[in-house]
Scaffold this motif. Structure first.
Motif, PDB file in Angstrom:
ATOM      1  N   GLY A 277      43.820  -0.231  88.732  1.00  0.00           N
ATOM      2  CA  GLY A 277      44.408   1.106  88.559  1.00  0.00           C
ATOM      3  C   GLY A 277      44.515   1.481  87.086  1.00  0.00           C
ATOM      4  N   LEU A 278      44.925   0.494  86.273  1.00  0.00           N
ATOM      5  CA  LEU A 278      45.054   0.767  84.834  1.00  0.00           C
ATOM      6  C   LEU A 278      43.690   1.036  84.223  1.00  0.00           C
ATOM      7  CD1 LEU A 278      47.720  -1.942  83.825  1.00  0.00           C
ATOM      8  CD2 LEU A 278      48.084   0.528  84.047  1.00  0.00           C
ATOM      9  N   GLN A 279      42.703   0.218  84.640  1.00  0.00           N
ATOM     10  CA  GLN A 279      41.345   0.395  84.097  1.00  0.00           C
ATOM     11  C   GLN A 279      40.758   1.746  84.501  1.00  0.00           C
ATOM     12  OE1 GLN A 279      39.312  -3.114  85.430  1.00  0.00           O
ATOM     13  NE2 GLN A 279      40.173  -4.373  83.781  1.00  0.00           N
ATOM     14  N   ALA A 280      40.978   2.108  85.759  1.00  0.00           N
ATOM     15  CA  ALA A 280      40.400   3.360  86.270  1.00  0.00           C
ATOM     16  C   ALA A 280      41.229   4.580  85.884  1.00  0.00           C
ATOM     17  CB  ALA A 280      40.275   3.283  87.796  1.00  0.00           C
ATOM     18  N   GLU A 281      42.368   4.316  85.246  1.00  0.00           N
ATOM     19  CA  GLU A 281      43.293   5.374  84.835  1.00  0.00           C
ATOM     20  C   GLU A 281      43.820   6.177  86.019  1.00  0.00           C
ATOM     21  OE1 GLU A 281      41.440   7.558  81.655  1.00  0.00           O
ATOM     22  OE2 GLU A 281      41.508   5.843  80.297  1.00  0.00           O
ATOM     23  N   THR A 282      43.907   5.513  87.166  1.00  0.00           N
ATOM     24  CA  THR A 282      44.546   6.152  88.317  1.00  0.00           C
ATOM     25  C   THR A 282      45.999   5.706  88.426  1.00  0.00           C
ATOM     26  OG1 THR A 282      43.767   4.328  89.701  1.00  0.00           O
ATOM     27  CG2 THR A 282      42.422   6.331  89.663  1.00  0.00           C
ATOM     28  N   LEU A 283      46.394   4.798  87.536  1.00  0.00           N
ATOM     29  CA  LEU A 283      47.761   4.278  87.545  1.00  0.00           C
ATOM     30  C   LEU A 283      48.263   4.188  86.108  1.00  0.00           C
ATOM     31  CD1 LEU A 283      50.207   2.707  88.844  1.00  0.00           C
ATOM     32  CD2 LEU A 283      48.879   0.626  88.471  1.00  0.00           C
ATOM     33  N   ILE A 284      49.469   4.708  85.893  1.00  0.00           N
ATOM     34  CA  ILE A 284      50.153   4.555  84.596  1.00  0.00           C
ATOM     35  C   ILE A 284      51.456   3.815  84.885  1.00  0.00           C
ATOM     36  CG2 ILE A 284      51.244   5.782  82.668  1.00  0.00           C
ATOM     37  CD1 ILE A 284      49.342   8.130  83.260  1.00  0.00           C
ATOM     38  N   LEU A 285      51.719   2.759  84.123  1.00  0.00           N
ATOM     39  CA  LEU A 285      52.959   2.007  84.310  1.00  0.00           C
ATOM     40  C   LEU A 285      54.083   2.680  83.517  1.00  0.00           C
ATOM     41  CD1 LEU A 285      51.719  -1.704  84.206  1.00  0.00           C
ATOM     42  CD2 LEU A 285      52.454  -0.367  86.204  1.00  0.00           C
ATOM     43  N   PRO A 286      55.344   2.309  83.781  1.00  0.00           N
ATOM     44  CA  PRO A 286      56.466   2.914  83.043  1.00  0.00           C
ATOM     45  C   PRO A 286      56.338   2.656  81.539  1.00  0.00           C
ATOM     46  CG  PRO A 286      57.248   1.578  84.884  1.00  0.00           C
ATOM     47  CD  PRO A 286      55.787   1.336  84.779  1.00  0.00           C
ATOM     48  N   PRO A 287      56.962   3.497  80.706  1.00  0.00           N
ATOM     49  CA  PRO A 287      56.861   3.339  79.245  1.00  0.00           C
ATOM     50  C   PRO A 287      57.308   1.948  78.774  1.00  0.00           C
ATOM     51  CG  PRO A 287      57.889   5.421  79.797  1.00  0.00           C
ATOM     52  CD  PRO A 287      57.747   4.672  81.079  1.00  0.00           C
ATOM     53  N   GLU A 288      56.726   1.530  77.654  1.00  0.00           N
ATOM     54  CA  GLU A 288      56.959   0.177  77.145  1.00  0.00           C
ATOM     55  C   GLU A 288      58.395  -0.095  76.741  1.00  0.00           C
ATOM     56  OE1 GLU A 288      54.302  -1.427  74.152  1.00  0.00           O
ATOM     57  OE2 GLU A 288      52.769  -0.049  74.868  1.00  0.00           O
ATOM     58  N   ASP A 289      59.163   0.946  76.420  1.00  0.00           N
ATOM     59  CA  ASP A 289      60.543   0.692  75.976  1.00  0.00           C
ATOM     60  C   ASP A 289      61.490   0.448  77.142  1.00  0.00           C
ATOM     61  OD1 ASP A 289      60.583   3.298  76.958  1.00  0.00           O
ATOM     62  OD2 ASP A 289      62.043   4.001  75.504  1.00  0.00           O
ATOM     63  N   SER A 290      60.994   0.557  78.390  1.00  0.00           N
ATOM     64  CA  SER A 290      61.906   0.554  79.536  1.00  0.00           C
ATOM     65  C   SER A 290      61.995  -0.800  80.219  1.00  0.00           C
ATOM     66  CB  SER A 290      61.442   1.603  80.555  1.00  0.00           C
ATOM     67  OG  SER A 290      60.181   1.216  81.095  1.00  0.00           O
ATOM     68  N   ILE A 291      63.153  -1.063  80.805  1.00  0.00           N
ATOM     69  CA  ILE A 291      63.325  -2.283  81.596  1.00  0.00           C
ATOM     70  C   ILE A 291      62.447  -2.208  82.849  1.00  0.00           C
ATOM     71  CG2 ILE A 291      65.358  -1.396  82.830  1.00  0.00           C
ATOM     72  CD1 ILE A 291      66.433  -4.280  82.849  1.00  0.00           C
ATOM     73  N   SER A 292      62.134  -0.995  83.283  1.00  0.00           N
ATOM     74  CA  SER A 292      61.259  -0.823  84.440  1.00  0.00           C
ATOM     75  C   SER A 292      59.919  -1.517  84.171  1.00  0.00           C
ATOM     76  CB  SER A 292      61.052   0.671  84.687  1.00  0.00           C
ATOM     77  OG  SER A 292      60.246   0.890  85.803  1.00  0.00           O
ATOM     78  N   ARG A 293      59.358  -1.243  82.983  1.00  0.00           N
ATOM     79  CA  ARG A 293      58.094  -1.881  82.604  1.00  0.00           C
ATOM     80  C   ARG A 293      58.263  -3.401  82.560  1.00  0.00           C
ATOM     81  NH1 ARG A 293      53.646   0.182  79.946  1.00  0.00           N
ATOM     82  NH2 ARG A 293      52.208  -1.475  79.363  1.00  0.00           N
ATOM     83  N   ARG A 294      59.390  -3.826  82.036  1.00  0.00           N
ATOM     84  CA  ARG A 294      59.650  -5.254  81.903  1.00  0.00           C
ATOM     85  C   ARG A 294      59.686  -5.956  83.269  1.00  0.00           C
ATOM     86  NH1 ARG A 294      62.333  -7.770  77.896  1.00  0.00           N
ATOM     87  NH2 ARG A 294      62.909  -9.854  78.435  1.00  0.00           N
ATOM     88  N   LEU A 295      60.310  -5.303  84.244  1.00  0.00           N
ATOM     89  CA  LEU A 295      60.394  -5.900  85.582  1.00  0.00           C
ATOM     90  C   LEU A 295      58.998  -6.093  86.173  1.00  0.00           C
ATOM     91  CD1 LEU A 295      63.401  -3.808  86.967  1.00  0.00           C
ATOM     92  CD2 LEU A 295      63.434  -6.262  86.470  1.00  0.00           C
ATOM     93  N   VAL A 296      58.127  -5.101  85.919  1.00  0.00           N
ATOM     94  CA  VAL A 296      56.756  -5.188  86.433  1.00  0.00           C
ATOM     95  C   VAL A 296      55.959  -6.257  85.675  1.00  0.00           C
ATOM     96  CG1 VAL A 296      54.594  -3.925  86.781  1.00  0.00           C
ATOM     97  CG2 VAL A 296      56.781  -2.757  87.115  1.00  0.00           C
ATOM     98  N   GLU A 297      56.061  -6.240  84.342  1.00  0.00           N
ATOM     99  CA  GLU A 297      55.265  -7.187  83.539  1.00  0.00           C
ATOM    100  C   GLU A 297      55.669  -8.634  83.812  1.00  0.00           C
ATOM    101  OE1 GLU A 297      52.657  -6.377  82.229  1.00  0.00           O
ATOM    102  OE2 GLU A 297      52.787  -4.275  81.634  1.00  0.00           O
ATOM    103  N   ASP A 298      56.962  -8.884  83.959  1.00  0.00           N
ATOM    104  CA  ASP A 298      57.409 -10.252  84.261  1.00  0.00           C
ATOM    105  C   ASP A 298      56.825 -10.723  85.593  1.00  0.00           C
ATOM    106  OD1 ASP A 298      58.793 -10.407  81.932  1.00  0.00           O
ATOM    107  OD2 ASP A 298      60.792 -10.231  82.819  1.00  0.00           O
TER     108      ASP A 298
END
Ligand SMILES: [Zn+2]
Length: 312
Positions: A277-298
């Motif tokens: 999704g990230l490669q195809a640009e059909t998916l954008i994850l939450p901004p890098e400053d957010s805990i939301s992004r952190r929960l996904v990345e972990d």
């Protein structure tokens, strides 16, 4: 609640981990405060309509107390903390016209990734305080104007018959990555026009535990039933006044039914789905400053066994 991450193996969380001394014990020491507000070494960060001022190379603008006093006075200065014996303050200058500002005003979220951990945390603190002050100019009990006390850390009702003290408030909110085997659930807010998919979040209600709030919010927004809930980390979120408490939750019934109001779309994603999704640009994850992004990345980097153990 046992956090799985410890301070030794995790990267810094934006707006948290500032590692500065809040000097709470000095807030009532008027002699010390007067000294700091007269010292040319002290730093004052002006905040205009909840935005800080930045130079063109995105360094936050600060003033000496003398310059700040000349600009708007120092009665409303808020003591943020002390670093290496230098006192740091924020100062609301919202009543100035924009063309009077000595530099451009930026929302903290737009520049936070350019700041040091310490500066991001300190300015987040200042932003939260500025929001609270602007929203509490009057007593919530009797409606009389309130006055600033304790270096900006409380306000007191000026009605002698009431005299209620008001303290800065933080609204607890839960934010959750729902996990089902090797998939996680990401949802798109109805208000967004870009394909940004995020975790599920909402405020804790009075009389509710954090775990109950997680299960209720997930059920309300995406219709999924959850069982085991694991605390991950927290993040101050002064946009305007929340403390985000981050969780993973295990789905017990993975059927999705979005509420259609807050959330317009939700889906289960494997790690490969996210990569594609990230490669195809059909998916954008939450901004890098957010805990939301952190929960996904972990979740993306931790071994499956470790995640399952945490959610048993
Ligand atoms: Zn009152």
């Amino acid at each position: 609640m046992t956090p799985l991450m410890d301070s030794t193996n995790r990267s810094k969380m934006r707006y948290a981990d500032g590692d500065f001394n809040r000097a709470a014990e000095m807030r009532e020491d008027t002699a010390w405060l007067d000294e700091q507000l007269a010292s040319p070494l002290s730093r004052v960060y002006p905040i205009w309509q909840h935005r800080f001022l930045f130079s063109d190379d995105l360094a936050p603008l600060n003033l000496s107390p003398l310059d700040a006093r000349e600009m708007v006075g120092l009665e409303q200065a808020v003591l943020l903390g002390v670093v290496e014996e230098i006192a740091y303050f924020s100062l609301d200058i919202s009543h100035l016209l924009e063309d009077r500002l000595p530099a451009r005003a930026y929302d903290l979220r737009d520049v936070a990734m350019h700041l040091s951990d310490q500066m991001a945390a300190m300015l987040a603190f200042g932003r939260g305080m500025s929001v609270w002050h602007q929203d509490h100019l009057h007593c919530g009990r009797c409606g009389t104007p309130t006055a600033v006390e304790r270096a900006g850390h409380s306000r007191r009702c000026s009605n002698d018959l009431c005299g209620r003290m008001h303290f800065p408030r933080t609204d607890p909110a839960v934010i959750t990555l729902v996990i089902d085997g090797e998939r996680c659930l990401l949802a798109k807010r109805a208000s967004l026009t870009i394909p940004r998919f995020s975790t599920v979040a909402g405020f804790v209600e009075p009389g509710e535990t954090l775990e109950d709030a997680v299960r209720r919010e997930v059920a309300e927004e995406v219709g999924v039933t959850t069982g085991a809930v694991q605390y991950r980390a927290s993040q101050p979120w002064p946009f305007p006044s929340s403390l985000m408490m981050g969780f993973w939750a295990r789905a017990t019934d993975s059927r999705i039914k979005v509420d259609g109001e807050e959330i317009s779309e939700a889906a289960w994603f494997t790690r490969d789905d996210i990569c594609h999704g990230l490669q195809a640009e059909t998916l954008i994850l939450p901004p890098e400053d957010s805990i939301s992004r952190r929960l996904v990345e972990d979740w993306r980097i931790l071994p499956e066994g470790e995640i399952i153990r945490g959610l048993e």
